[in-house]
Design an enzyme around this catalytic site. Sequence first.
Site, short mmCIF file in Angstrom:
data_model
loop_
_atom_site.label_atom_id
_atom_site.label_comp_id
_atom_site.label_asym_id
_atom_site.label_seq_id
_atom_site.Cartn_x
_atom_site.Cartn_y
_atom_site.Cartn_z
N HIS A 27 0.86 -1.19 0.00
CA HIS A 27 0.00 0.00 0.00
C HIS A 27 0.89 1.23 0.00
CE1 HIS A 27 -2.92 2.85 2.05
NE2 HIS A 27 -3.45 2.56 0.90
N ASP A 31 -4.32 6.10 4.00
CA ASP A 31 -5.75 6.33 3.79
C ASP A 31 -6.33 7.08 4.99
OD1 ASP A 31 -5.59 4.90 1.45
OD2 ASP A 31 -6.49 3.08 2.27
N HIS A 108 -12.86 7.54 1.04
CA HIS A 108 -11.63 7.82 1.79
C HIS A 108 -10.69 8.60 0.89
CE1 HIS A 108 -10.08 4.37 -0.53
NE2 HIS A 108 -8.85 4.71 -0.16
N HIS A 110 -6.90 8.59 -0.39
CA HIS A 110 -5.63 7.89 -0.49
C HIS A 110 -4.58 8.95 -0.83
CE1 HIS A 110 -2.80 4.62 -1.61
NE2 HIS A 110 -2.41 5.48 -2.53
ZN LIG Z 1 -4.99 3.72 -0.07
#
Ligand SMILES: [Zn+2]
Length: 131
Positions: A27, A31, A108, A110
Site C-alpha cells: 500500500h 488512507d 476515503h 488515499h
Molecule cells: Zn490507499
Amino acid sequence: MPIAGALTQTSDYGMRPDPFDGTPDMHRGIDFACTNAVTPIQSVDNGQVVEVERSNSGYGNNVLVKHEEGLYSHYAHLYTISVQNGEMIQKGSEVGKCGSTGNSTGPHLHFEVMTKNQYRSDVDPAPYLGL
Ligand SMILES: [Zn+2]
C-alpha cells in the site's frame, strides 16, 4: 494536512492484505476516512497541479501536485476535482471533494508522496505530515 480537523487513518503505508482479494499487497500511501462528496481535500503545501485525471478505475479521480523540486503529493479516489492542470495553488487550497472513485471500497482519501518519480510513490507520507 490534506484534511482539516481531526484525522482518522484507516490504512498505513506498507504491506497489507489486498482489500479485494486478500493477497499481500504494497500500500503506497496513507488512507484517511472522510465523507463522500462533502469533506474538502486540500493541498498540503504551495505547489502546481501537474496532473488531473478523471477515471473509474485505479486511483479514480485524482490530482498530482508538484511542490519544491523532486517532491510531489497525490490525492486519489476524489468525488469531484476542484483544480485545473497547470494551476498554481496554495497550502490549504481545495483540490477536490472526498470520494470513492476507482479501486476503492468506500469514501476515503488515499494520499501519497513521491520524491523521485512523479508516477511512483516511493516514501511513507507520515513524516512529511508530522504523523
Ligand atoms: Zn490507499
